[in-house]
Design an enzyme around this catalytic site. Structure first.
Site, PDB file in Angstrom:
ATOM      1  N   HIS A   1      -4.819   1.931   7.317  1.00  0.00           N
ATOM      2  CA  HIS A   1      -3.447   2.453   7.427  1.00  0.00           C
ATOM      3  C   HIS A   1      -3.201   3.550   6.380  1.00  0.00           C
ATOM      4  O   HIS A   1      -2.678   4.618   6.704  1.00  0.00           O
ATOM      5  CB  HIS A   1      -2.474   1.281   7.247  1.00  0.00           C
ATOM      6  CG  HIS A   1      -1.026   1.648   7.182  1.00  0.00           C
ATOM      7  ND1 HIS A   1      -0.108   1.215   8.120  1.00  0.00           N
ATOM      8  CD2 HIS A   1      -0.320   2.385   6.276  1.00  0.00           C
ATOM      9  CE1 HIS A   1       1.085   1.700   7.792  1.00  0.00           C
ATOM     10  NE2 HIS A   1       0.991   2.404   6.682  1.00  0.00           N
ATOM     11  N   GLU A   2      -3.593   3.283   5.129  1.00  0.00           N
ATOM     12  CA  GLU A   2      -3.325   4.245   4.042  1.00  0.00           C
ATOM     13  C   GLU A   2      -4.176   5.504   4.189  1.00  0.00           C
ATOM     14  O   GLU A   2      -3.707   6.604   3.892  1.00  0.00           O
ATOM     15  CB  GLU A   2      -3.549   3.593   2.675  1.00  0.00           C
ATOM     16  CG  GLU A   2      -2.666   2.376   2.373  1.00  0.00           C
ATOM     17  CD  GLU A   2      -1.187   2.606   2.588  1.00  0.00           C
ATOM     18  OE1 GLU A   2      -0.724   3.754   2.454  1.00  0.00           O
ATOM     19  OE2 GLU A   2      -0.483   1.630   2.912  1.00  0.00           O
TER      20      GLU A   2
ATOM     21  N   HIS B   1      -2.645   8.011   6.424  1.00  0.00           N
ATOM     22  CA  HIS B   1      -1.609   8.854   5.791  1.00  0.00           C
ATOM     23  C   HIS B   1      -2.212  10.141   5.227  1.00  0.00           C
ATOM     24  O   HIS B   1      -1.585  11.200   5.297  1.00  0.00           O
ATOM     25  CB  HIS B   1      -0.924   8.107   4.644  1.00  0.00           C
ATOM     26  CG  HIS B   1       0.161   7.158   5.068  1.00  0.00           C
ATOM     27  ND1 HIS B   1       1.294   7.568   5.725  1.00  0.00           N
ATOM     28  CD2 HIS B   1       0.299   5.820   4.894  1.00  0.00           C
ATOM     29  CE1 HIS B   1       2.078   6.514   5.941  1.00  0.00           C
ATOM     30  NE2 HIS B   1       1.502   5.443   5.449  1.00  0.00           N
TER      31      HIS B   1
ATOM     32  N   CYS C   1       5.531   0.067   7.279  1.00  0.00           N
ATOM     33  CA  CYS C   1       5.211   1.203   6.409  1.00  0.00           C
ATOM     34  C   CYS C   1       6.450   1.541   5.601  1.00  0.00           C
ATOM     35  O   CYS C   1       7.560   1.561   6.146  1.00  0.00           O
ATOM     36  CB  CYS C   1       4.806   2.403   7.270  1.00  0.00           C
ATOM     37  SG  CYS C   1       4.414   3.879   6.313  1.00  0.00           S
ATOM     38  N   LEU C   2       6.270   1.832   4.325  1.00  0.00           N
ATOM     39  CA  LEU C   2       7.416   2.212   3.490  1.00  0.00           C
ATOM     40  C   LEU C   2       8.069   3.495   3.987  1.00  0.00           C
ATOM     41  O   LEU C   2       9.246   3.722   3.701  1.00  0.00           O
ATOM     42  CB  LEU C   2       6.971   2.365   2.032  1.00  0.00           C
ATOM     43  CG  LEU C   2       6.625   1.037   1.331  1.00  0.00           C
ATOM     44  CD1 LEU C   2       5.966   1.291  -0.012  1.00  0.00           C
ATOM     45  CD2 LEU C   2       7.887   0.187   1.168  1.00  0.00           C
TER      46      LEU C   2
ATOM     47  N   GLN D   1       2.920  10.019   0.969  1.00  0.00           N
ATOM     48  CA  GLN D   1       4.255   9.427   1.132  1.00  0.00           C
ATOM     49  C   GLN D   1       5.203   9.798  -0.002  1.00  0.00           C
ATOM     50  O   GLN D   1       6.418   9.674   0.147  1.00  0.00           O
ATOM     51  CB  GLN D   1       4.149   7.898   1.224  1.00  0.00           C
ATOM     52  CG  GLN D   1       3.443   7.417   2.474  1.00  0.00           C
ATOM     53  CD  GLN D   1       3.273   5.920   2.460  1.00  0.00           C
ATOM     54  OE1 GLN D   1       2.314   5.409   1.896  1.00  0.00           O
ATOM     55  NE2 GLN D   1       4.212   5.204   3.036  1.00  0.00           N
TER      56      GLN D   1
ATOM     57  N   GLY E   1       0.836  -1.201   0.000  1.00  0.00           N
ATOM     58  CA  GLY E   1       0.000   0.000   0.000  1.00  0.00           C
ATOM     59  C   GLY E   1       0.867   1.245   0.000  1.00  0.00           C
ATOM     60  O   GLY E   1       1.981   1.225   0.541  1.00  0.00           O
TER      61      GLY E   1
END
Ligand code: QAP
Ligand code: CO
Length: 170
Positions: A133-134, A137, A91-92, A51, A46
């Site tokens: 989660h996304e 962001h 997370c990235l 991000q 994701g």
């Protein structure tokens, strides 16, 4: 297509609240394609526009095993339907760290697709975790905001140090 740079915690730009997309045009579609390419290359499941320092309400997700089910979510929203679940999230933007987070089990997701058409889907399991989660962001929120301050500070200090050392050796 292009691979985009991913911001890393504690970069303050990750705290920006994203703005709704007013028109799904070719520029937006190009951004979603670049976000998918960036997510697959990472590899991740994701990625939110926040991000990659694009403060628009856009998320891409693919939780399939063979990376065959890209989901593009534009102006996404969800309603909690039922239950709770725990998942070890990563997370990235927080590379190398995983912590357990409790979220809703079943949600109803509403968004526009890559063609700007509205759709709805019920999500559970990993897909439900990933959507929640996304969408965090897009509000400037990270999974580390769901864990203890002690753990968050430990991660913040280690990542800041890694980032400084990376600048030195470049
Ligand atoms: C969010 O996360 C997520 O630390 C997506 O070194 C994670 O794709 C939703 C990644 C878990 C639900 C459950 C993380 C890659 C990828 C790392 C990701 C790393 C390399 C994270
Ligand atoms: Co993330």
């Amino acid at each position: 297509m292009a691979i985009l740079d991913i911001l890393e915690f504690p970069d303050p730009r990750l705290r920006t609240k994203a703005k709704p997309v007013t028109k799904v045009d070719d520029a937006i579609r190009q951004l979603t394609d670049n976000m998918l390419e960036t997510m697959y290359a990472a590899p991740g499941i994701g990625l939110a526009a926040t991000q990659v320092n694009e403060h628009k309400r856009i998320v891409v997700i693919d939780v399939s095993d063979d990376k065959s089910q890209p989901l593009v979510l534009i102006n996404p929203e969800y309603e909690i339907l039922s239950g709770e679940q725990e998942y070890d999230e990563g997370c990235l933007s927080v590379p190398g760290y995983y912590e357990t987070v409790t979220r809703a089990e079943k949600i109803l997701l509403k968004a526009l697709n890559r063609d700007g058409e509205p759709f709805e889907m019920e999500c559970d399991g990993l897909l439900s975790v990933c959507v929640q989660h996304e969408l965090d962001h897009l509000e400037g929120k990270l999974f580390v905001d769901h864990i203890s301050r002690l753990k968050r500070e430990r991660i913040r200090k280690k990542l800041s140090k890694d980032q400084k050392e990376r600048v030195k050796v470049r």
